[in-house]
Enzyme design. Structure first.
Site, PDB file in Angstrom:
ATOM      1  N   GLY A   1      -5.856  -3.299  -2.084  1.00  0.00           N
ATOM      2  CA  GLY A   1      -4.555  -3.959  -2.216  1.00  0.00           C
ATOM      3  C   GLY A   1      -4.656  -5.354  -2.797  1.00  0.00           C
TER       4      GLY A   1
ATOM      5  N   CYS B   1       0.560   7.287   0.370  1.00  0.00           N
ATOM      6  CA  CYS B   1       1.556   7.385  -0.695  1.00  0.00           C
ATOM      7  C   CYS B   1       2.969   7.401  -0.104  1.00  0.00           C
ATOM      8  CB  CYS B   1       1.321   8.641  -1.525  1.00  0.00           C
ATOM      9  SG  CYS B   1       2.530   8.805  -2.845  1.00  0.00           S
TER      10      CYS B   1
ATOM     11  N   GLN C   1      -9.125  13.266  -4.110  1.00  0.00           N
ATOM     12  CA  GLN C   1      -8.115  12.895  -3.124  1.00  0.00           C
ATOM     13  C   GLN C   1      -7.069  13.996  -3.016  1.00  0.00           C
ATOM     14  OE1 GLN C   1      -4.789   9.975  -3.358  1.00  0.00           O
ATOM     15  NE2 GLN C   1      -5.858   8.911  -1.704  1.00  0.00           N
TER      16      GLN C   1
ATOM     17  N   MET D   1      -1.646   7.759  -9.292  1.00  0.00           N
ATOM     18  CA  MET D   1      -0.890   8.857  -9.899  1.00  0.00           C
ATOM     19  C   MET D   1      -0.638   8.586 -11.372  1.00  0.00           C
ATOM     20  SD  MET D   1      -0.601  11.040  -7.549  1.00  0.00           S
ATOM     21  CE  MET D   1       0.587  12.253  -8.110  1.00  0.00           C
TER      22      MET D   1
END
Length: 294
Positions: A204, A92, A62, A11
């Site tokens: 991650g 999210c 996305q 974002m």
């Protein structure tokens, strides 16, 4: 489509200017848009939300949402605009996102997610993929994750990007959710062992070519987020080492191309900082990096 290495949807980061800039460095990685809410696509200015430069391809859209109908329409719009993949965000953790019932809180509602994916797959001929986490709150046992993926697999979705952290809903900010829950890579590796027929991509905390390489021996692909945003030229090393591409532009060559792009964009009304804010890390770790930032 080669999903060996991709850059995560982030974002306020992976907008079209950032993607154009990253594509100047790497021609092989798969790029993702920021998460765009299906309702915004449905009601808003599609051109403004979805248009991108053909040079960015391959690029995946996305989407976030929990209405099968709206997500299906968003998937169709994504195909019309020329994206290469449609990805559903189930990871999210922001409060705003939860309130509107999409993102990580959907892990609690696997049947609804399956309905969404079925409708999306009916609406588009593009690959529909899922980005999720290993669990949420108190639920992070392997059995729950296995059952979740097993159910979603029945929709015909073949590619699952797994952020190897659980999401703490409600209590943590998105930033805390990127750092505090521990990474559990083994759970992702186990998914690959149990679902040989699926594309399992790990996400991650991966921030070096060596880590990319190590993970590619255990799963089908690696998605990198903040490491690339803060140090974009890492993609040059990935091009050389992972994709065996020796023809990688220098930082100077990238800037020359970016100047041409920026001049064109300014003519269209783009502000220069909308582009340049993404390039601050280009000289990360180099002498004179602070000079470039200034």
């Amino acid at each position: 489509m080669d999903r060996k290495v991709s850059v995560a949807p982030m974002m306020d980061c992976t907008d079209r200017h950032e993607r154009f800039f990253l594509r100047l460095i790497s021609k092989n990685v798969l790029l993702y848009t920021e998460m765009i809410v299906s309702e915004s696509i449905n009601r808003g200015d599609k051109k403004k939300l979805l248009e991108f430069n053909i040079a960015e391809k391959p690029v995946a859209l996305q989407v976030g949402g929990s209405s099968p109908k709206l997500l299906a329409e968003a998937a169709k719009s994504g195909e019309d605009f020329g994206y290469d993949e449609i990805n559903l965000n189930l990871g999210c953790p922001s409060k705003k996102v939860q309130k509107n019932k999409f993102g990580a809180c959907l892990i609690k509602e696997p049947n609804l997610v399956a309905d969404c994916l079925n409708e999306m797959r009916t609406a588009t001929s593009l690959p529909v993929t899922v980005k999720t986490r290993i669990g949420y709150d108190q639920v992070e046992d392997y059995e729950s994750l296995f059952n979740f993926i097993n159910l979603l697999k029945k929709t015909g979705v073949k590619t699952f990007i797994i952020h190897a952290r659980k999401a703490i809903l409600g209590k943590f900010t998105p930033k805390q959710n990127l750092n505090i829950p521990p990474l559990k890579y083994e759970m992702v590796y186990n998914l690959k062992k149990d679902f040989q027929d699926l594309d399992i991509i790990i996400n991650g905390g991966i921030n070096s070519v060596q880590q990319v390489s190590e993970n590619l021996s255990k799963v089908d692909g690696v998605m990198i987020g903040r490491a690339v945003y803060h140090s974009p030229y890492l993609l040059a090393d990935i091009e050389k080492e992972i994709f065996k591409n020796e023809n990688v532009p220098s930082r100077e060559e990238i800037i020359e191309k970016l100047i041409i792009y920026t001049k064109n964009e300014i003519k269209k009304g783009t502000r220069i900082n909308q582009i340049m804010r993404h390039t601050l890390g280009l000289f990360h770790g180099q002498t004179g990096s602070s000079f470039w930032k200034r």
